[in-house]
Structures are given as structure tokens and as C-alpha cells.
Design an enzyme around this catalytic site. Structure first.
Site, PDB file in Angstrom:
ATOM      1  N   ASN A 112     -40.654 -15.267  56.948  1.00 13.59           N
ATOM      2  CA  ASN A 112     -40.643 -16.118  58.138  1.00 13.59           C
ATOM      3  C   ASN A 112     -42.029 -16.676  58.412  1.00 13.59           C
ATOM      4  O   ASN A 112     -43.042 -16.057  58.094  1.00 13.59           O
ATOM      5  CB  ASN A 112     -40.125 -15.339  59.352  1.00 13.59           C
ATOM      6  CG  ASN A 112     -38.701 -14.862  59.146  1.00 13.59           C
ATOM      7  OD1 ASN A 112     -37.982 -15.388  58.289  1.00 13.59           O
ATOM      8  ND2 ASN A 112     -38.290 -13.842  59.875  1.00 13.59           N
ATOM      9  N   HIS A 129     -44.806 -16.587  53.128  1.00 11.94           N
ATOM     10  CA  HIS A 129     -44.590 -18.035  53.083  1.00 11.94           C
ATOM     11  C   HIS A 129     -45.421 -18.782  54.113  1.00 11.94           C
ATOM     12  O   HIS A 129     -45.093 -19.907  54.481  1.00 11.94           O
ATOM     13  CB  HIS A 129     -43.094 -18.355  53.283  1.00 11.94           C
ATOM     14  CG  HIS A 129     -42.267 -17.950  52.089  1.00 11.94           C
ATOM     15  ND1 HIS A 129     -40.910 -17.769  52.162  1.00 11.94           N
ATOM     16  CD2 HIS A 129     -42.623 -17.689  50.805  1.00 11.94           C
ATOM     17  CE1 HIS A 129     -40.453 -17.415  50.959  1.00 11.94           C
ATOM     18  NE2 HIS A 129     -41.479 -17.342  50.124  1.00 11.94           N
ATOM     19  N   THR A 198     -32.095 -11.634  55.389  1.00 12.80           N
ATOM     20  CA  THR A 198     -32.416 -12.623  54.372  1.00 12.80           C
ATOM     21  C   THR A 198     -31.236 -12.799  53.431  1.00 12.80           C
ATOM     22  O   THR A 198     -30.515 -11.867  53.107  1.00 12.80           O
ATOM     23  CB  THR A 198     -33.684 -12.267  53.565  1.00 12.80           C
ATOM     24  OG1 THR A 198     -33.897 -13.262  52.557  1.00 12.80           O
ATOM     25  CG2 THR A 198     -33.602 -10.895  52.939  1.00 12.80           C
ATOM     26  N   SER A 199     -31.065 -14.058  53.003  1.00 11.36           N
ATOM     27  CA  SER A 199     -29.949 -14.369  52.098  1.00 11.36           C
ATOM     28  C   SER A 199     -30.325 -14.055  50.660  1.00 11.36           C
ATOM     29  O   SER A 199     -29.501 -14.108  49.762  1.00 11.36           O
ATOM     30  CB  SER A 199     -29.607 -15.862  52.204  1.00 11.36           C
ATOM     31  OG  SER A 199     -30.756 -16.617  51.803  1.00 11.36           O
ATOM     32  N   ASN A 223     -27.584  -7.193  57.626  1.00 14.50           N
ATOM     33  CA  ASN A 223     -27.175  -8.593  57.618  1.00 14.50           C
ATOM     34  C   ASN A 223     -25.734  -8.648  58.137  1.00 14.50           C
ATOM     35  O   ASN A 223     -24.918  -7.830  57.721  1.00 14.50           O
ATOM     36  CB  ASN A 223     -27.226  -9.122  56.164  1.00 14.50           C
ATOM     37  CG  ASN A 223     -27.202 -10.631  56.094  1.00 14.50           C
ATOM     38  OD1 ASN A 223     -26.430 -11.279  56.804  1.00 14.50           O
ATOM     39  ND2 ASN A 223     -28.064 -11.204  55.263  1.00 14.50           N
TER      40      ASN A 223
HETATM   41  C1  BV8 Z   1     -42.615 -20.826  43.415  1.00 13.25           C
HETATM   42  C2  BV8 Z   1     -41.736 -21.862  54.068  1.00 13.25           C
HETATM   43  C3  BV8 Z   1     -43.774 -21.179  41.424  1.00 13.25           C
HETATM   44  C4  BV8 Z   1     -41.503 -23.294  54.406  1.00 13.25           C
HETATM   45  C5  BV8 Z   1     -40.048 -21.329  52.374  1.00 13.25           C
HETATM   46  C6  BV8 Z   1     -37.765 -25.554  40.710  1.00 13.25           C
HETATM   47  C7  BV8 Z   1     -39.092 -25.922  40.897  1.00 13.25           C
HETATM   48  C8  BV8 Z   1     -40.021 -25.057  41.486  1.00 13.25           C
HETATM   49  C9  BV8 Z   1     -39.601 -23.817  41.919  1.00 13.25           C
HETATM   50  C10 BV8 Z   1     -38.279 -23.491  41.763  1.00 13.25           C
HETATM   51  C11 BV8 Z   1     -37.354 -24.315  41.151  1.00 13.25           C
HETATM   52  N1  BV8 Z   1     -36.147 -23.676  41.137  1.00 13.25           N
HETATM   53  C12 BV8 Z   1     -36.264 -22.477  41.747  1.00 13.25           C
HETATM   54  C13 BV8 Z   1     -37.538 -22.363  42.109  1.00 13.25           C
HETATM   55  C14 BV8 Z   1     -38.115 -21.278  42.789  1.00 13.25           C
HETATM   56  C15 BV8 Z   1     -38.088 -21.652  44.283  1.00 13.25           C
HETATM   57  C16 BV8 Z   1     -36.747 -21.190  44.834  1.00 13.25           C
HETATM   58  O1  BV8 Z   1     -36.544 -20.013  44.966  1.00 13.25           O
HETATM   59  N2  BV8 Z   1     -35.844 -22.147  45.127  1.00 13.25           N
HETATM   60  C17 BV8 Z   1     -34.534 -21.774  45.651  1.00 13.25           C
HETATM   61  C18 BV8 Z   1     -34.028 -22.861  46.609  1.00 13.25           C
HETATM   62  C19 BV8 Z   1     -33.592 -21.581  44.464  1.00 13.25           C
HETATM   63  N3  BV8 Z   1     -39.195 -20.938  44.868  1.00 13.25           N
HETATM   64  C20 BV8 Z   1     -40.346 -21.575  45.067  1.00 13.25           C
HETATM   65  O2  BV8 Z   1     -40.528 -22.761  44.899  1.00 13.25           O
HETATM   66  C21 BV8 Z   1     -41.482 -20.677  45.537  1.00 13.25           C
HETATM   67  N4  BV8 Z   1     -42.647 -20.961  44.744  1.00 13.25           N
HETATM   68  O3  BV8 Z   1     -41.663 -20.405  42.800  1.00 13.25           O
HETATM   69  O4  BV8 Z   1     -43.761 -21.227  42.837  1.00 13.25           O
HETATM   70  C22 BV8 Z   1     -45.058 -21.720  40.975  1.00 13.25           C
HETATM   71  C23 BV8 Z   1     -45.753 -21.032  39.991  1.00 13.25           C
HETATM   72  C24 BV8 Z   1     -46.933 -21.542  39.523  1.00 13.25           C
HETATM   73  C25 BV8 Z   1     -47.453 -22.742  40.055  1.00 13.25           C
HETATM   74  C26 BV8 Z   1     -46.750 -23.408  41.073  1.00 13.25           C
HETATM   75  C27 BV8 Z   1     -45.542 -22.898  41.531  1.00 13.25           C
HETATM   76  C28 BV8 Z   1     -41.825 -20.985  46.974  1.00 13.25           C
HETATM   77  C29 BV8 Z   1     -40.659 -20.586  47.863  1.00 13.25           C
HETATM   78  C30 BV8 Z   1     -41.088 -20.664  49.326  1.00 13.25           C
HETATM   79  C31 BV8 Z   1     -40.410 -21.828  50.002  1.00 13.25           C
HETATM   80  N5  BV8 Z   1     -40.783 -21.834  51.431  1.00 13.25           N
HETATM   81  N6  BV8 Z   1     -40.451 -21.269  53.664  1.00 13.25           N
HETATM   82  C32 BV8 Z   1     -40.739 -23.446  55.702  1.00 13.25           C
HETATM   83  O5  BV8 Z   1     -40.292 -22.456  56.290  1.00 13.25           O
HETATM   84  O6  BV8 Z   1     -40.609 -24.608  56.135  1.00 13.25           O
HETATM   85  S1  BV8 Z   1     -38.569 -20.671  51.944  1.00 13.25           S
HETATM   86  C33 BV8 Z   1     -37.646 -20.543  53.339  1.00 13.25           C
HETATM   87  O7  BV8 Z   1     -36.327 -20.381  52.889  1.00 13.25           O
HETATM   88  C34 BV8 Z   1     -37.922 -19.322  54.154  1.00 13.25           C
HETATM   89  O8  BV8 Z   1     -39.270 -18.976  54.212  1.00 13.25           O
HETATM   90  C35 BV8 Z   1     -37.106 -18.274  53.481  1.00 13.25           C
HETATM   91  O9  BV8 Z   1     -37.828 -17.621  52.512  1.00 13.25           O
HETATM   92  C36 BV8 Z   1     -36.057 -19.057  52.776  1.00 13.25           C
HETATM   93  C37 BV8 Z   1     -34.741 -18.852  53.443  1.00 13.25           C
HETATM   94  O10 BV8 Z   1     -34.435 -17.560  53.213  1.00 13.25           O
HETATM   95  P1  BV8 Z   1     -33.951 -16.619  54.390  1.00 13.25           P
HETATM   96  O11 BV8 Z   1     -35.129 -16.190  55.170  1.00 13.25           O
HETATM   97  O12 BV8 Z   1     -33.135 -15.596  53.725  1.00 13.25           O
HETATM   98  O13 BV8 Z   1     -33.086 -17.511  55.364  1.00 13.25           O
HETATM   99  P2  BV8 Z   1     -31.596 -18.023  55.131  1.00 13.25           P
HETATM  100  O14 BV8 Z   1     -31.310 -19.010  56.196  1.00 13.25           O
HETATM  101  O15 BV8 Z   1     -31.408 -18.388  53.684  1.00 13.25           O
HETATM  102  O16 BV8 Z   1     -30.699 -16.689  55.366  1.00 13.25           O
HETATM  103  C38 BV8 Z   1     -30.700 -16.062  56.622  1.00 13.25           C
HETATM  104  C39 BV8 Z   1     -29.919 -14.782  56.475  1.00 13.25           C
HETATM  105  O17 BV8 Z   1     -29.932 -14.109  57.744  1.00 13.25           O
HETATM  106  C40 BV8 Z   1     -28.478 -14.979  56.109  1.00 13.25           C
HETATM  107  O18 BV8 Z   1     -28.127 -14.091  55.052  1.00 13.25           O
HETATM  108  C41 BV8 Z   1     -27.711 -14.619  57.388  1.00 13.25           C
HETATM  109  O19 BV8 Z   1     -26.465 -13.992  57.098  1.00 13.25           O
HETATM  110  C42 BV8 Z   1     -28.637 -13.626  58.018  1.00 13.25           C
HETATM  111  N7  BV8 Z   1     -28.535 -13.500  59.478  1.00 13.25           N
HETATM  112  C43 BV8 Z   1     -28.105 -14.434  60.366  1.00 13.25           C
HETATM  113  N8  BV8 Z   1     -28.205 -13.914  61.619  1.00 13.25           N
HETATM  114  C44 BV8 Z   1     -28.690 -12.652  61.500  1.00 13.25           C
HETATM  115  C45 BV8 Z   1     -28.908 -12.387  60.133  1.00 13.25           C
HETATM  116  N9  BV8 Z   1     -29.389 -11.211  59.693  1.00 13.25           N
HETATM  117  C46 BV8 Z   1     -29.660 -10.258  60.616  1.00 13.25           C
HETATM  118  N10 BV8 Z   1     -29.476 -10.443  61.938  1.00 13.25           N
HETATM  119  C47 BV8 Z   1     -29.004 -11.615  62.416  1.00 13.25           C
HETATM  120  N11 BV8 Z   1     -28.810 -11.770  63.741  1.00 13.25           N
END
Ligand code: BV8
Length: 260
Positions: A112, A129, A198-199, A223
Site C-alpha cells: 500500500n 511500492h 492482497t490478491s 481475505n
Molecule cells: C517489476 C504502486 C521489474 C502504484 C503498484 C511486463 C512488464 C514489466 C513488468 C511486468 C510485466 N508483466 C508482469 C510484470 C511484473 C509486474 C506485475 O506484477 N504485473 C501484474 C499486473 C501482472 N510487476 C512490476 O512491474 C513490478 N516491477 O517487476 O520490475 C524490473 C526489473 C528490472 C528493471 C526494471 C523493472 C512493480 C509492481 C508495482 C506496481 N505498483 N502500486 C500505485 O499504487 O498507484 S501495484 C498496486 O497493485 C498495489 O501497490 C498492489 O501491490 C497491487 C494490487 O494488489 P493488492 O494490494 O492485492 O490489491 P487488489 O485490489 O489487487 O486486491 C485487494 C485484495 O483485498 C483482494 O483480494 C480483496 O479480496 C481483498 N479485500 C477486500 N476487502 C478486504 C480485503 N481483504 C481484507 N479485508 C478487507 N476488508
């Protein structure tokens, strides 16, 4: 194993988990957007509602998107910063502050960017992040000049003239080395790994759960959506973290009810 917690019934936890938590030496906690949902901050996927519904996070949270349309990306963050400014930590955040007092070692790392763990009182939070309340300039990472902000949208860096951007890690960008190393080491060595809200959709952070598992830790998922993690080789506590975490602490340390 999945423990369901229907809304009205008190949550019952598996006694092995309660015993394990009570005797834990080193607990590693990873949080995601879900722990802030009960503070009114939409989860990352839900954030794409309203005027942002036509975008995917990956369309806005990237350096390319910023280069293409700095104003639109900046405005999305300004909208989210507004939500963060109005939000307050919820019982889930506060339960983690208390957990840190109850076990010999607790490491907290979060995906977060809202800073709510720190506002709840957690210390040494590892922000994997970044943090949406901080800015840096796009070209040289110069920090924002606290004194003044240029009138443009996005504002320009006082030192090099490039656009300011939020101090967060975008898709395709590296995570901060120190924080990632520390999270890696903690996940590999802990005896209990708690993944909250987290998802598990984003790498490399999503791999921490498997690292903990391979290191022999007991993995606990909090979750409401039990489907995000197969219950294979982990304990899934199904429900909102604002309800589950305080109940888990109350059951693990019943004496805490008497202490302030
Ligand atoms: C990297 C900051 C390598 C910004 C975020 C192609 C090109 C490049 C990279 C990639 C690629 N393909 C894949 C990748 C890797 C990529 C990636 O993982 N992509 C995904 C989409 C497949 N990762 C990256 O790019 C990372 N960097 O790999 O760099 C590199 C190496 C060398 C040189 C250069 C580069 C960087 C990833 C970081 C991205 N930034 N955030 C911003 O916030 O604006 S990510 C952002 O999304 C969040 O920070 C968080 O991490 C993510 C979402 O995840 P969650 O937190 O889980 O949130 P979500 O909504 O998904 O889920 C919420 C959950 O809560 C659900 O399960 C729900 O059921 C639950 N919930 C709901 N209510 C509750 C609850 N749980 C408990 N209680 C409740 N009440």
C-alpha cells in the site's frame, strides 16, 4: 484449510493457529489494498470505478502512461491522495500495531502507498511500492520542494524543471532495493507469515508467500475472498481484516482484554 466467519457469529480460529501465534518468535506480515478498504480507500482494482472506470491500473500506473499524458496520471493520483487524506486507520491496522507488541519480532511490509500503517502507529514499515503522499521529479528523482509548488499540472521540479510524479513504484519499475531485500529475508526466516488483504496479483511481492512456505513458515491468509488463494498448505481466514485481526488477537491473548 478455510475458516469462514459469517458476519454476525464470533470468529472461531483453529486452536493450532492460536497456539502457533502465541508461541511465534518471528511473524512476517504482508499487507495489500484490502487492509485499507475498511478505511474507505478503494482496493487497487476497485479504484478503477467512477471516472477512472474506463482505465486499468496498468494503464495509469506506468512511466509510459505518465510520459503520454502526465496531467491525466497526476490527476488520478490527486484523486487518490484526497481519499487517503480523508481516511483513518481501521481496527485491522491497529491490530497489527498490537501484534508487534505481542511477539518477539514482527516485520511489516506493505504494497500500500497510503501510509495508514504509520498513522496507526506501526514503526519500521517497509513500503515496497512507495508512498502516494510523497513526490519526486520524473527525470532525476529530486524530492519535492516542501516550500512551494509550481502552478502547472503536474508541477515542475524546482531544480531540473522536469515534471513531478508521485513517489510510488509503477509497473515496469524496480522496487526499492533495501525494502525488498528486508522483506525477502523476513519471509524466508519467519515462522509465521500473515498475508492480509492482497490478491497476490503483482510480482515480485506476490512471491513472498511461497518463499515463506518453502522456508517452513505457517502461512495465514486474511481475505474475504477465499478464492484468491488455494487453501492448500495455508490457513485462509475468510473475512474482512478489520474484523478478523482484532478477533484473532483477542483469542490468542485473552488477557489483553483486561490490559489497556
Ligand atoms: C517489476 C504502486 C521489474 C502504484 C503498484 C511486463 C512488464 C514489466 C513488468 C511486468 C510485466 N508483466 C508482469 C510484470 C511484473 C509486474 C506485475 O506484477 N504485473 C501484474 C499486473 C501482472 N510487476 C512490476 O512491474 C513490478 N516491477 O517487476 O520490475 C524490473 C526489473 C528490472 C528493471 C526494471 C523493472 C512493480 C509492481 C508495482 C506496481 N505498483 N502500486 C500505485 O499504487 O498507484 S501495484 C498496486 O497493485 C498495489 O501497490 C498492489 O501491490 C497491487 C494490487 O494488489 P493488492 O494490494 O492485492 O490489491 P487488489 O485490489 O489487487 O486486491 C485487494 C485484495 O483485498 C483482494 O483480494 C480483496 O479480496 C481483498 N479485500 C477486500 N476487502 C478486504 C480485503 N481483504 C481484507 N479485508 C478487507 N476488508
Amino acid at each position: 484449510m478455510t475458516v469462514e466467519s459469517p458476519k454476525e457469529a464470533p470468529v472461531k480460529f483453529p486452536s493450532p493457529l492460536v497456539r502457533e501465534l502465541r508461541g511465534a518468535r518471528h511473524v512476517a506480515v504482508l499487507t495489500g489494498a484490502g487492509i485499507s478498504a475498511e478505511s474507505g480507500i478503494p482496493t487497487f482494482r476497485d479504484a478503477m470505478t467512477g471516472l477512472w472506470a474506463k482505465f486499468r491500473p496498468e494503464d495509469l500506473a506506468t512511466p509510459e502512461a505518465f510520459r503520454r499524458d502526465p496531467r491525466r496520471v497526476w490527476e488520478w493520483y490527486e484523486w487518490r491522495r484526497e481519499l487517503v487524506a480523508r481516511a483513518r486507520p481501521n481496527p485491522g491496522h491497529l491490530a497489527l500495531v498490537e501484534l508487534a507488541r505481542r511477539v518477539p519480532r514482527m516485520d511489516l511490509f506493505t504494497q500500500n502507498v497510503d501510509g495508514l500503517h504509520q498513522r496507526a502507529g506501526s514503526r519500521d514499515v517497509l513500503e515496497l511500492h512507495g508512498n502516494i503522499t510523497r513526490d519526486r521529479c520524473f527525470d532525476n528523482d529530486h524530492p519535492a520542494d516542501p516550500g512551494s509548488r509550481s502552478e502547472e499540472t503536474p508541477p515542475r521540479c524546482r531544480r531540473c524543471g522536469s515534471f513531478m510524479r508521485p513517489d510510488v513504484v509503477w509497473f515496469g519499475e524496480r522496487l526499492p532495493e533495501r525494502e525488498l531485500e528486508a522483506a525477502w529475508e523476513s519471509a524466508a526466516r519467519c515462522d509465521l507469515f500473515l498475508s492480509v488483504g492482497t490478491s497476490g496479483a503483482v510480482q515480485p511481492v506476490a512471491s513472498l508467500v511461497d518463499l515463506a512456505r518453502h522456508g517452513g513458515a505457517t502461512v495465514v491468509i486474511v481475505n474475504p475472498d477465499a478464492s484468491v488463494f488455494s487453501a492448500r498448505d495455508r490457513i485462509v481466514l475468510q473475512g474482512p481484516s478489520g474484523r478478523i485481526l482484532p478477533a484473532l488477537l483477542a483469542e490468542t491473548w485473552p488477557e489483553r482484554r483486561s490490559s489497556p
